[in-house]
Design a protein around this motif. Structure first.
Motif, PDB file in Angstrom:
ATOM      1  N   MET A  81       0.771  -0.946  -0.066  1.00 17.36           N
ATOM      2  CA  MET A  81      -0.294   0.040   0.052  1.00 17.36           C
ATOM      3  C   MET A  81       0.879   1.267  -0.091  1.00 17.36           C
ATOM      4  O   MET A  81       1.956   1.269   0.683  1.00 17.36           O
ATOM      5  N   SER A  82       0.284   2.227  -0.661  1.00 16.38           N
ATOM      6  CA  SER A  82       1.200   3.490  -0.754  1.00 16.38           C
ATOM      7  C   SER A  82       0.676   4.476   0.427  1.00 16.38           C
ATOM      8  O   SER A  82       0.061   4.033   1.319  1.00 16.38           O
ATOM      9  N   ALA A  83       1.750   5.207   0.816  1.00 12.44           N
ATOM     10  CA  ALA A  83       1.700   6.155   1.790  1.00 12.44           C
ATOM     11  C   ALA A  83       1.196   7.552   1.151  1.00 12.44           C
ATOM     12  O   ALA A  83       1.479   7.924   0.193  1.00 12.44           O
ATOM     13  N   TRP A  84       0.221   8.187   1.853  1.00 14.84           N
ATOM     14  CA  TRP A  84      -0.231   9.567   1.433  1.00 14.84           C
ATOM     15  C   TRP A  84      -0.164  10.466   2.585  1.00 14.84           C
ATOM     16  O   TRP A  84       0.076  10.391   3.550  1.00 14.84           O
ATOM     17  N   LEU A  85       0.149  11.654   1.819  1.00 17.52           N
ATOM     18  CA  LEU A  85       0.269  13.070   2.820  1.00 17.52           C
ATOM     19  C   LEU A  85      -0.875  13.808   2.377  1.00 17.52           C
ATOM     20  O   LEU A  85      -1.480  14.219   1.047  1.00 17.52           O
ATOM     21  N   ILE A  86      -1.725  14.304   3.430  1.00 18.43           N
ATOM     22  CA  ILE A  86      -2.616  15.540   3.230  1.00 18.43           C
ATOM     23  C   ILE A  86      -1.902  16.554   3.711  1.00 18.43           C
ATOM     24  O   ILE A  86      -1.418  16.967   4.724  1.00 18.43           O
ATOM     25  N   ASN A  97      -5.942  25.596   0.875  1.00 22.33           N
ATOM     26  CA  ASN A  97      -5.831  24.610  -0.194  1.00 22.33           C
ATOM     27  C   ASN A  97      -5.677  23.096   0.404  1.00 22.33           C
ATOM     28  O   ASN A  97      -4.480  23.256   1.022  1.00 22.33           O
ATOM     29  N   LEU A  98      -6.429  22.237   0.516  1.00 22.14           N
ATOM     30  CA  LEU A  98      -6.037  20.946   0.885  1.00 22.14           C
ATOM     31  C   LEU A  98      -5.889  19.921  -0.206  1.00 22.14           C
ATOM     32  O   LEU A  98      -6.956  19.913  -1.050  1.00 22.14           O
ATOM     33  N   ARG A  99      -5.027  19.062  -0.121  1.00 23.26           N
ATOM     34  CA  ARG A  99      -4.847  18.172  -1.299  1.00 23.26           C
ATOM     35  C   ARG A  99      -4.134  16.961  -0.838  1.00 23.26           C
ATOM     36  O   ARG A  99      -3.580  17.021   0.173  1.00 23.26           O
ATOM     37  N   LEU A 100      -4.178  15.855  -1.691  1.00 23.64           N
ATOM     38  CA  LEU A 100      -3.666  14.646  -1.301  1.00 23.64           C
ATOM     39  C   LEU A 100      -2.350  14.373  -2.235  1.00 23.64           C
ATOM     40  O   LEU A 100      -2.673  14.318  -3.404  1.00 23.64           O
ATOM     41  N   ILE A 101      -1.235  14.005  -1.731  1.00 30.48           N
ATOM     42  CA  ILE A 101      -0.189  13.477  -2.590  1.00 30.48           C
ATOM     43  C   ILE A 101       0.326  12.328  -2.052  1.00 30.48           C
ATOM     44  O   ILE A 101       0.154  11.937  -0.883  1.00 30.48           O
ATOM     45  N   GLU A 102       1.005  11.501  -3.043  1.00 30.37           N
ATOM     46  CA  GLU A 102       1.518  10.160  -2.725  1.00 30.37           C
ATOM     47  C   GLU A 102       2.899  10.347  -2.158  1.00 30.37           C
ATOM     48  O   GLU A 102       3.688  11.167  -2.774  1.00 30.37           O
ATOM     49  N   GLN A 103       3.246   9.891  -0.972  1.00 34.02           N
ATOM     50  CA  GLN A 103       4.552   9.964  -0.115  1.00 34.02           C
ATOM     51  C   GLN A 103       5.432   9.212  -1.061  1.00 34.02           C
ATOM     52  O   GLN A 103       5.203   8.016  -1.202  1.00 34.02           O
ATOM     53  N   ILE A 104       6.585   9.332  -1.400  1.00 35.70           N
ATOM     54  CA  ILE A 104       7.743   8.722  -1.839  1.00 35.70           C
ATOM     55  C   ILE A 104       8.686   8.423  -0.695  1.00 35.70           C
ATOM     56  O   ILE A 104       9.243   9.347  -0.192  1.00 35.70           O
ATOM     57  N   ARG A 105       8.926   7.119  -0.500  1.00 32.93           N
ATOM     58  CA  ARG A 105       9.776   6.692   0.680  1.00 32.93           C
ATOM     59  C   ARG A 105      11.071   6.418  -0.116  1.00 32.93           C
ATOM     60  O   ARG A 105      11.150   6.114  -1.368  1.00 32.93           O
ATOM     61  N   THR A 120       0.019  12.073   7.730  1.00 27.48           N
ATOM     62  CA  THR A 120       0.097  11.028   6.797  1.00 27.48           C
ATOM     63  C   THR A 120      -1.045  10.339   6.813  1.00 27.48           C
ATOM     64  O   THR A 120      -1.724  10.587   7.953  1.00 27.48           O
ATOM     65  N   ALA A 121      -1.414   9.686   5.900  1.00 29.43           N
ATOM     66  CA  ALA A 121      -2.549   8.622   6.041  1.00 29.43           C
ATOM     67  C   ALA A 121      -1.862   7.317   5.366  1.00 29.43           C
ATOM     68  O   ALA A 121      -2.172   6.885   4.204  1.00 29.43           O
ATOM     69  N   ASN A 122      -1.032   6.572   6.226  1.00 33.24           N
ATOM     70  CA  ASN A 122      -0.531   5.458   6.009  1.00 33.24           C
ATOM     71  C   ASN A 122      -1.254   4.099   6.160  1.00 33.24           C
ATOM     72  O   ASN A 122      -2.232   4.259   6.739  1.00 33.24           O
ATOM     73  N   GLY A 123      -1.019   3.102   5.172  1.00 33.35           N
ATOM     74  CA  GLY A 123      -1.742   1.928   5.321  1.00 33.35           C
ATOM     75  C   GLY A 123      -3.147   1.983   4.686  1.00 33.35           C
ATOM     76  O   GLY A 123      -4.008   1.030   4.860  1.00 33.35           O
ATOM     77  N   LYS A 124      -3.298   3.065   3.816  1.00 35.04           N
ATOM     78  CA  LYS A 124      -4.724   3.331   3.203  1.00 35.04           C
ATOM     79  C   LYS A 124      -4.812   3.242   1.696  1.00 35.04           C
ATOM     80  O   LYS A 124      -3.769   3.338   1.038  1.00 35.04           O
ATOM     81  N   THR A 125      -5.832   2.760   1.240  1.00 34.97           N
ATOM     82  CA  THR A 125      -5.834   2.697  -0.297  1.00 34.97           C
ATOM     83  C   THR A 125      -6.008   4.365  -0.603  1.00 34.97           C
ATOM     84  O   THR A 125      -6.328   5.229   0.251  1.00 34.97           O
ATOM     85  N   ARG A 126      -5.967   4.446  -1.928  1.00 31.83           N
ATOM     86  CA  ARG A 126      -6.030   6.021  -2.430  1.00 31.83           C
ATOM     87  C   ARG A 126      -7.331   6.498  -2.365  1.00 31.83           C
ATOM     88  O   ARG A 126      -7.628   7.490  -1.655  1.00 31.83           O
ATOM     89  N   GLU A 127      -8.456   5.592  -2.414  1.00 28.66           N
ATOM     90  CA  GLU A 127      -9.711   5.831  -2.058  1.00 28.66           C
ATOM     91  C   GLU A 127      -9.952   6.240  -0.616  1.00 28.66           C
ATOM     92  O   GLU A 127     -10.708   7.230  -0.369  1.00 28.66           O
ATOM     93  N   GLU A 128      -9.574   5.454   0.323  1.00 29.55           N
ATOM     94  CA  GLU A 128      -9.662   5.655   1.666  1.00 29.55           C
ATOM     95  C   GLU A 128      -8.814   7.061   2.161  1.00 29.55           C
ATOM     96  O   GLU A 128      -9.539   7.814   2.994  1.00 29.55           O
ATOM     97  N   ALA A 129      -7.693   7.386   1.605  1.00 32.61           N
ATOM     98  CA  ALA A 129      -7.263   8.498   1.717  1.00 32.61           C
ATOM     99  C   ALA A 129      -7.953   9.716   1.297  1.00 32.61           C
ATOM    100  O   ALA A 129      -7.751  10.766   1.832  1.00 32.61           O
TER     101      ALA A 129
END
Length: 90
Positions: free
Chosen positions: A1-6, A81-89, A27-36
């Motif tokens: 699963m990807s890690a997401w940043l709000i 402005n609030l947005r979702l981006i994928e966190q690159i580890r 962070t919104a770790n351990g979530k799918t994109r839809e859940e994030a």
């Protein structure tokens, strides 16, 4: 699963050229994109700050999927402005 940043990016424009910008990330770790995205939606609906607390706000979704929190009466000099981006580890 990807890690997401709000990302919450608040800008307050004072009189004149000076402005204040504050960026927060959580962070919104351990979530799918839809859940994030659901978490992003909740964050936008419930967003509150000292700059925008004085009046009522309106929340709108931009064409890129981000959200804007704006003063409803147009009398404040703040926006967020609030947005979702994928966190690159790395």
């Amino acid at each position: 699963m990807s890690a997401w940043l709000i990302i919450e990016e608040e800008t307050v424009t004072a009189d004149g050229p000076a402005s204040h910008r504050q960026v927060k990330a959580r962070t919104a770790n351990g979530k799918t994109r839809e859940e994030a995205l659901v978490e992003l939606y909740r964050a936008a609906r419930n967003y509150n700050s000292d700059s925008l607390k004085r009046g009522t706000t309106v929340v709108g979704r931009d064409s890129d999927g981000s959200f804007w929190v704006l003063p409803k009466n147009g009398k404040s000099h703040a926006s967020c402005n609030l947005r979702l981006i994928e966190q690159i580890r790395t």
